[in-house]
Each structure stands twice: as structure tokens, then as C-alpha cells.
Design a protein around this motif. Sequence first.
Motif, PDB file in Angstrom:
ATOM      1  N   GLU A  27      50.644  52.829  45.955  1.00 41.63           N
ATOM      2  CA  GLU A  27      51.101  51.965  46.971  1.00 41.63           C
ATOM      3  C   GLU A  27      49.928  50.807  46.903  1.00 41.63           C
ATOM      4  O   GLU A  27      48.712  51.184  47.213  1.00 41.63           O
ATOM      5  CB  GLU A  27      51.293  52.641  48.192  1.00 41.63           C
ATOM      6  CG  GLU A  27      52.615  52.542  48.778  1.00 41.63           C
ATOM      7  CD  GLU A  27      53.079  53.124  49.980  1.00 41.63           C
ATOM      8  OE1 GLU A  27      52.635  52.687  51.186  1.00 41.63           O
ATOM      9  OE2 GLU A  27      53.065  54.100  49.870  1.00 41.63           O
ATOM     10  N   PHE A  28      50.422  49.546  46.804  1.00 40.79           N
ATOM     11  CA  PHE A  28      49.316  48.581  47.085  1.00 40.79           C
ATOM     12  C   PHE A  28      50.177  47.472  48.040  1.00 40.79           C
ATOM     13  O   PHE A  28      51.116  46.984  48.001  1.00 40.79           O
ATOM     14  CB  PHE A  28      49.302  47.849  45.623  1.00 40.79           C
ATOM     15  CG  PHE A  28      48.816  48.485  44.621  1.00 40.79           C
ATOM     16  CD1 PHE A  28      47.078  48.748  44.558  1.00 40.79           C
ATOM     17  CD2 PHE A  28      49.281  49.253  43.564  1.00 40.79           C
ATOM     18  CE1 PHE A  28      46.605  49.729  43.742  1.00 40.79           C
ATOM     19  CE2 PHE A  28      48.826  50.087  42.770  1.00 40.79           C
ATOM     20  CZ  PHE A  28      47.300  50.297  42.608  1.00 40.79           C
ATOM     21  N   ALA A  34      51.582  39.614  40.730  1.00 40.88           N
ATOM     22  CA  ALA A  34      50.712  39.734  39.567  1.00 40.88           C
ATOM     23  C   ALA A  34      49.486  40.252  39.863  1.00 40.88           C
ATOM     24  O   ALA A  34      48.945  41.143  38.907  1.00 40.88           O
ATOM     25  CB  ALA A  34      50.511  38.172  39.137  1.00 40.88           C
ATOM     26  N   THR A  35      48.891  40.303  40.946  1.00 37.19           N
ATOM     27  CA  THR A  35      47.798  40.750  41.194  1.00 37.19           C
ATOM     28  C   THR A  35      47.870  42.287  41.443  1.00 37.19           C
ATOM     29  O   THR A  35      47.052  43.156  40.776  1.00 37.19           O
ATOM     30  CB  THR A  35      46.991  40.307  42.720  1.00 37.19           C
ATOM     31  OG1 THR A  35      46.611  38.667  42.322  1.00 37.19           O
ATOM     32  CG2 THR A  35      45.787  40.951  42.838  1.00 37.19           C
ATOM     33  N   MET A  36      48.956  42.632  42.090  1.00 35.04           N
ATOM     34  CA  MET A  36      49.149  44.085  42.280  1.00 35.04           C
ATOM     35  C   MET A  36      49.522  44.606  40.826  1.00 35.04           C
ATOM     36  O   MET A  36      49.142  45.865  40.775  1.00 35.04           O
ATOM     37  CB  MET A  36      50.432  44.152  43.342  1.00 35.04           C
ATOM     38  CG  MET A  36      49.898  43.785  44.678  1.00 35.04           C
ATOM     39  SD  MET A  36      51.031  44.286  46.016  1.00 35.04           S
ATOM     40  CE  MET A  36      52.421  43.313  45.801  1.00 35.04           C
ATOM     41  N   ASN A  37      50.442  44.035  40.151  1.00 33.95           N
ATOM     42  CA  ASN A  37      50.483  44.845  38.716  1.00 33.95           C
ATOM     43  C   ASN A  37      49.166  44.719  38.059  1.00 33.95           C
ATOM     44  O   ASN A  37      49.124  45.841  37.298  1.00 33.95           O
ATOM     45  CB  ASN A  37      51.175  43.844  37.844  1.00 33.95           C
ATOM     46  CG  ASN A  37      52.915  43.840  38.579  1.00 33.95           C
ATOM     47  OD1 ASN A  37      53.253  44.687  39.378  1.00 33.95           O
ATOM     48  ND2 ASN A  37      53.658  42.774  38.205  1.00 33.95           N
ATOM     49  N   LYS A  38      48.182  44.018  38.058  1.00 37.95           N
ATOM     50  CA  LYS A  38      47.100  43.955  37.473  1.00 37.95           C
ATOM     51  C   LYS A  38      46.315  45.151  38.277  1.00 37.95           C
ATOM     52  O   LYS A  38      45.569  45.978  37.234  1.00 37.95           O
ATOM     53  CB  LYS A  38      46.056  42.807  37.572  1.00 37.95           C
ATOM     54  CG  LYS A  38      44.845  42.980  36.881  1.00 37.95           C
ATOM     55  CD  LYS A  38      43.927  41.819  36.708  1.00 37.95           C
ATOM     56  CE  LYS A  38      42.675  41.614  36.135  1.00 37.95           C
ATOM     57  NZ  LYS A  38      42.344  43.114  35.896  1.00 37.95           N
ATOM     58  N   TRP A  39      46.189  45.607  39.315  1.00 40.68           N
ATOM     59  CA  TRP A  39      45.505  46.484  39.949  1.00 40.68           C
ATOM     60  C   TRP A  39      46.190  47.658  39.393  1.00 40.68           C
ATOM     61  O   TRP A  39      45.475  48.889  39.136  1.00 40.68           O
ATOM     62  CB  TRP A  39      45.660  46.517  41.441  1.00 40.68           C
ATOM     63  CG  TRP A  39      44.827  45.323  42.134  1.00 40.68           C
ATOM     64  CD1 TRP A  39      43.875  44.609  41.477  1.00 40.68           C
ATOM     65  CD2 TRP A  39      45.304  44.755  43.436  1.00 40.68           C
ATOM     66  NE1 TRP A  39      43.497  43.683  42.331  1.00 40.68           N
ATOM     67  CE2 TRP A  39      44.183  43.963  43.643  1.00 40.68           C
ATOM     68  CE3 TRP A  39      45.888  45.162  44.386  1.00 40.68           C
ATOM     69  CZ2 TRP A  39      44.039  42.997  44.820  1.00 40.68           C
ATOM     70  CZ3 TRP A  39      45.875  44.581  45.656  1.00 40.68           C
ATOM     71  CH2 TRP A  39      44.938  43.427  45.981  1.00 40.68           C
ATOM     72  N   ALA A  40      47.571  48.097  39.495  1.00 38.87           N
ATOM     73  CA  ALA A  40      48.097  49.124  39.140  1.00 38.87           C
ATOM     74  C   ALA A  40      47.861  49.295  37.561  1.00 38.87           C
ATOM     75  O   ALA A  40      47.718  50.668  37.062  1.00 38.87           O
ATOM     76  CB  ALA A  40      49.681  49.114  39.246  1.00 38.87           C
ATOM     77  N   ALA A  41      47.806  48.574  36.557  1.00 38.69           N
ATOM     78  CA  ALA A  41      47.472  48.614  35.337  1.00 38.69           C
ATOM     79  C   ALA A  41      46.282  49.123  35.040  1.00 38.69           C
ATOM     80  O   ALA A  41      45.759  49.836  34.198  1.00 38.69           O
ATOM     81  CB  ALA A  41      47.834  47.370  34.449  1.00 38.69           C
ATOM     82  N   ASP A  42      45.159  48.733  35.838  1.00 40.74           N
ATOM     83  CA  ASP A  42      43.701  48.937  35.839  1.00 40.74           C
ATOM     84  C   ASP A  42      43.555  50.509  36.123  1.00 40.74           C
ATOM     85  O   ASP A  42      42.771  51.292  35.605  1.00 40.74           O
ATOM     86  CB  ASP A  42      42.928  48.259  36.684  1.00 40.74           C
ATOM     87  CG  ASP A  42      42.735  46.742  36.061  1.00 40.74           C
ATOM     88  OD1 ASP A  42      43.128  46.577  35.140  1.00 40.74           O
ATOM     89  OD2 ASP A  42      42.251  45.918  36.999  1.00 40.74           O
ATOM     90  N   VAL A  43      44.169  50.876  37.459  1.00 46.29           N
ATOM     91  CA  VAL A  43      44.187  52.392  37.660  1.00 46.29           C
ATOM     92  C   VAL A  43      44.841  53.361  36.789  1.00 46.29           C
ATOM     93  O   VAL A  43      44.109  54.201  36.371  1.00 46.29           O
ATOM     94  CB  VAL A  43      44.939  52.533  39.088  1.00 46.29           C
ATOM     95  CG1 VAL A  43      45.303  54.078  39.442  1.00 46.29           C
ATOM     96  CG2 VAL A  43      44.086  51.714  40.292  1.00 46.29           C
ATOM     97  N   LEU A  44      45.855  52.817  36.124  1.00 50.79           N
ATOM     98  CA  LEU A  44      46.446  53.756  35.118  1.00 50.79           C
ATOM     99  C   LEU A  44      45.634  53.629  33.824  1.00 50.79           C
ATOM    100  O   LEU A  44      45.388  54.777  33.283  1.00 50.79           O
ATOM    101  CB  LEU A  44      47.781  53.175  34.932  1.00 50.79           C
ATOM    102  CG  LEU A  44      48.989  53.358  35.830  1.00 50.79           C
ATOM    103  CD1 LEU A  44      50.182  52.664  35.404  1.00 50.79           C
ATOM    104  CD2 LEU A  44      49.177  54.829  36.292  1.00 50.79           C
ATOM    105  N   ARG A  45      44.938  52.648  33.590  1.00 51.39           N
ATOM    106  CA  ARG A  45      43.819  52.705  32.256  1.00 51.39           C
ATOM    107  C   ARG A  45      42.745  53.732  32.541  1.00 51.39           C
ATOM    108  O   ARG A  45      42.497  54.450  31.612  1.00 51.39           O
ATOM    109  CB  ARG A  45      43.771  51.575  31.985  1.00 51.39           C
ATOM    110  CG  ARG A  45      44.449  50.638  31.159  1.00 51.39           C
ATOM    111  CD  ARG A  45      43.838  49.357  30.528  1.00 51.39           C
ATOM    112  NE  ARG A  45      43.794  48.283  31.539  1.00 51.39           N
ATOM    113  CZ  ARG A  45      44.868  47.449  31.963  1.00 51.39           C
ATOM    114  NH1 ARG A  45      45.787  47.495  31.189  1.00 51.39           N
ATOM    115  NH2 ARG A  45      44.795  46.354  32.876  1.00 51.39           N
TER     116      ARG A  45
END
Length: 64
Positions: A27-28, A34-45
Motif C-alpha cells: 500500500e502506497f 508514476a511515482t508509486m508504480n516505480k516504488w512498487a516495482a523497486d520493492v518487487l525487484r
Amino acid sequence: MYDGDGDDADDADDGVIPHLKCDVEMEFEGPDDATMNKWAADVLRRLANRIEKDEFSGQDGHHP
């Protein structure tokens, strides 16, 4: 791969089929999508890298 049962044998050698269950809930709140999508992608990576490094092998339960 270590199977968490205390010996050095693989699960396959024990006749057990290894499995992985990974439920992820994030949850962000942020300035824009766009910023939240990047944060989520970073966490998943980062999570994917830890899984590939076998950092959770032999462990059960929840992890931050």
C-alpha cells in the motif's frame, strides 16, 4: 537446495515436492501514480533478488 528439514539432502531426494508461496500486499501513498508504480516495482525487484539468492530458504512465516 536446502529444504529446511535439518539434513543436507534436497526435498526431491526425500520425495517431497518443493513449492513456494509468495503473497505480497503493498500500500502506497504518494505524489502521483508514476511515482508509486516505480516504488512498487523497486520493492518487487528487491524481493525477487532476495528470492533468487535463496535468502528465505528453510524459513517459514512473514518477512518485512
